[in-house]
Every structure is written in structure tokens, then in C-alpha cells.
Design an enzyme around this catalytic site. Structure first.
Site, PDB file in Angstrom:
ATOM      1  N   GLU A 124     -11.023   4.993  -0.662  1.00  0.00           N
ATOM      2  CA  GLU A 124     -11.291   5.228   0.764  1.00  0.00           C
ATOM      3  C   GLU A 124     -12.040   6.537   0.996  1.00  0.00           C
ATOM      4  O   GLU A 124     -11.753   7.557   0.391  1.00  0.00           O
ATOM      5  CB  GLU A 124      -9.989   5.231   1.569  1.00  0.00           C
TER       6      GLU A 124
ATOM      7  N   ASP B 129      -3.441  -2.682  -2.349  1.00  0.00           N
ATOM      8  CA  ASP B 129      -4.463  -1.635  -2.364  1.00  0.00           C
ATOM      9  C   ASP B 129      -4.333  -0.813  -3.658  1.00  0.00           C
ATOM     10  O   ASP B 129      -3.294  -0.815  -4.310  1.00  0.00           O
ATOM     11  CB  ASP B 129      -4.285  -0.705  -1.146  1.00  0.00           C
ATOM     12  N   ASN B 130      -5.394  -0.119  -4.029  1.00  0.00           N
ATOM     13  CA  ASN B 130      -5.384   0.869  -5.109  1.00  0.00           C
ATOM     14  C   ASN B 130      -5.088   0.322  -6.499  1.00  0.00           C
ATOM     15  O   ASN B 130      -4.461   1.007  -7.315  1.00  0.00           O
ATOM     16  CB  ASN B 130      -4.356   1.974  -4.814  1.00  0.00           C
TER      17      ASN B 130
ATOM     18  N   ASP C 261       0.849  -1.207   0.000  1.00  0.00           N
ATOM     19  CA  ASP C 261       0.000   0.000   0.000  1.00  0.00           C
ATOM     20  C   ASP C 261       0.874   1.243   0.000  1.00  0.00           C
ATOM     21  O   ASP C 261       0.666   2.183   0.784  1.00  0.00           O
ATOM     22  CB  ASP C 261      -0.917  -0.031   1.224  1.00  0.00           C
TER      23      ASP C 261
ATOM     24  N   LYS D 235       2.468   3.482  -5.993  1.00  0.00           N
ATOM     25  CA  LYS D 235       1.947   2.461  -6.929  1.00  0.00           C
ATOM     26  C   LYS D 235       3.005   2.040  -7.959  1.00  0.00           C
ATOM     27  O   LYS D 235       3.003   0.912  -8.438  1.00  0.00           O
ATOM     28  CB  LYS D 235       0.707   2.984  -7.624  1.00  0.00           C
TER      29      LYS D 235
HETATM   30  O1  7JU Z   1       0.223   7.222  -2.212  1.00  0.00           O
HETATM   31  C1  7JU Z   1      -0.581   6.378  -1.769  1.00  0.00           C
HETATM   32  N1  7JU Z   1      -0.088   5.331  -1.060  1.00  0.00           N
HETATM   33  C2  7JU Z   1      -0.931   4.381  -0.555  1.00  0.00           C
HETATM   34  N2  7JU Z   1      -2.253   4.407  -0.705  1.00  0.00           N
HETATM   35  C3  7JU Z   1      -2.811   5.456  -1.394  1.00  0.00           C
HETATM   36  C4  7JU Z   1      -4.209   5.512  -1.537  1.00  0.00           C
HETATM   37  O2  7JU Z   1      -4.959   4.529  -0.969  1.00  0.00           O
HETATM   38  C5  7JU Z   1      -4.796   6.568  -2.245  1.00  0.00           C
HETATM   39  F1  7JU Z   1      -6.125   6.592  -2.333  1.00  0.00           F
HETATM   40  C6  7JU Z   1      -4.007   7.575  -2.816  1.00  0.00           C
HETATM   41  C7  7JU Z   1      -4.626   8.709  -3.562  1.00  0.00           C
HETATM   42  C8  7JU Z   1      -5.899   9.157  -3.226  1.00  0.00           C
HETATM   43  C9  7JU Z   1      -6.481  10.208  -3.909  1.00  0.00           C
HETATM   44  C10 7JU Z   1      -5.793  10.824  -4.942  1.00  0.00           C
HETATM   45  F2  7JU Z   1      -6.351  11.853  -5.612  1.00  0.00           F
HETATM   46  C11 7JU Z   1      -4.509  10.389  -5.275  1.00  0.00           C
HETATM   47  C12 7JU Z   1      -3.932   9.332  -4.575  1.00  0.00           C
HETATM   48  C13 7JU Z   1      -2.612   7.531  -2.667  1.00  0.00           C
HETATM   49  C14 7JU Z   1      -2.015   6.472  -1.963  1.00  0.00           C
HETATM   50 MG    MG Z   2      -3.793   2.842  -0.419  1.00  0.00          MG
END
Ligand code: 7JU
Ligand code: MG
Length: 215
Positions: free
Chosen positions: A199, A169-170, A141, A144
């Protein structure tokens, strides 16, 4: 996501959560992120998917890459069996400082060990440093663009074994297309996708990917 968030969430937890009550700390973080400001924790909805895979794996040695404020480490710590442990890698010393405070406030400092540094610098010596041969459960996590590189490192360093569960995740947003292509096309991984939401958002799609290592 701004750098000033972690200290604010720490302050909010210290003021509003019950010391030593890990479930309450998790709930207080989720309520804050739903109502005040979004943080990049895995969150409650995807967190429930993580919980389920974690319980199925019932791991002894857990590795997390990307600790942030310690939220997912706390989620997993409350499901840990006796004498099991979580090692979590965090490159940002500011995030690691906040995570250590939150993890200690929740009373999980003995079950969660934060390893400070870049994943490619920490992984080569993690086995001897942590007295672990292989990990039973890995939660990826962090940045990416590093998911695929780090999974390959785990394989090459022999840090994962037959049946190790890897959760990422993601995989939709922000997305890690090279990682998904790698695990889904590799004969050594059995993959399952879990569609969900970003999230603390109602209308942004995201997903978790589970990959079981079968070399
Ligand atoms: O950098 C990250 N590391 C780990 N998890 C992340 C994540 O869950 C995100 F939603 C996001 C993210 C959420 C909203 C955005 F507009 C951009 C990235 C970034 C990360
Ligand atoms: Mg994440």
C-alpha cells in the site's frame, strides 16, 4: 507503524472530508497516505482488487479480521447490498476507537459493526452474538502469524460455507508463508493470487490471495 498515526488520520479526515460521503472519506485517506504518511490500510491499488472480489461475491454477511482505522471496512460498506452487514474484529482499542469515529463520520455506522477483542476470543461466540450462521465473504488483514490459525478456527466453528470467499492481504509483504502453504495445498480451497504493490508504495511487491471454500 507508530501508534500516534491513527489519531492524526482521524483529525485529518474530520477536517478535510465531507461528512456522510464515504467515497470522499476513502479518497481523503488515500491522498493523505500517498502524500503525508503511509498507514497500513489495504490502500487504493489493492483496495480495487478487494472491491472486485467483493462485488463478485455480493455477500450478505461479511467478516473482516483486522479493522485498523476502518478503511477497508468503508471500501466494502459502500459496495454492500441492502440488508447486508460487515462485522470487523479489532484487538487494539485505540484503533477501534479511531475506526468507530471514521466509520460514523462516513455515515456507515449501521452497516459496519466493530467487535473489540482478539480474534481467537471473539470468533467462538460471533455467530450467536451477531445473529449470523455463516459468513459469505471474509477479509483477513491482521497479524500475519495469525492468518492460518484463524482460518482453521473459521472452518472448525462452521463459520464459512460452500462458496465462501476469503481474501487475505499481505501474502507477499510482510508475508504469511504458513497460511499460503495451507490454503494452496488444501483440497478444500480454490486459490487465486493477485500480484500488486505494498500500500502507498510504488516499488514494494505485495499480493492478495483469494481462496474459495469448497469443502
Ligand atoms: O500489521 C499489519 N496488519 C495488517 N496489514 C498490514 C499491512 O498491510 C502492512 F503493509 C504492514 C506493514 C507495512 C510495512 C512494514 F514495513 C511492515 C508491515 C503491516 C500490516
Ligand atoms: Mg494489510
Amino acid at each position: 507503524h507508530d501508534e500516534e498515526f491513527p489519531p492524526r488520520i482521524l483529525d485529518h479526515v474530520m477536517k478535510n472530508a465531507i461528512k456522510g460521503d464515504v467515497t470522499n472519506v476513502i479518497d481523503v485517506i488515500d491522498k493523505y497516505c500517498w502524500s503525508v504518511e503511509i498507514a497500513m490500510n489495504v490502500g487504493d491499488v489493492k483496495g480495487a482488487i478487494l472491491d472486485k472480489s467483493f462485488l463478485e461475491a455480493s455477500p450478505k454477511n461479511v467478516l473482516e479480521i483486522g479493522c485498523y482505522c476502518g478503511y477497508s471496512a468503508l471500501r466494502m460498506s459502500r459496495l454492500l447490498k441492502e440488508d447486508a452487514k460487515i462485522f470487523t474484529i479489532e484487538a487494539s482499542s485505540q484503533y477501534a476507537d479511531v475506526a468507530q469515529e471514521i466509520i460514523s463520520f462516513a455515515g456507515m455506522e449501521k452497516k459496519v459493526q466493530i467487535l473489540r477483542g482478539l480474534s481467537d476470543e471473539v470468533l467462538p461466540t460471533i455467530a450467536e452474538k451477531c445473529g449470523v450462521r455463516t459468513f459469505d465473504f471474509v477479509f483477513i488483514d491482521h497479524a500475519k502469524e495469525l492468518y492460518k490459525r484463524d482460518l482453521i478456527m473459521l472452518e472448525n466453528l462452521g463459520l464459512i460455507r460452500q462458496g465462501t470467499t476469503i481474501m487475505a492481504d499481505n501474502v507477499i509483504f510482510p508475508g504469511c508463508p504458513d497460511y499460503l502453504e495451507y490454503v494452496r495445498n488444501s483440497p478444500k480451497f480454490e486459490c487465486t493470487n493477485y500480484p500488486s504493490k505494498l500500500e502507498y508504495c510504488e516499488n514494494r511487491e505485495d499480493a492478495m490471495e483469494k481462496s474459495i471454500y469448497l469443502p
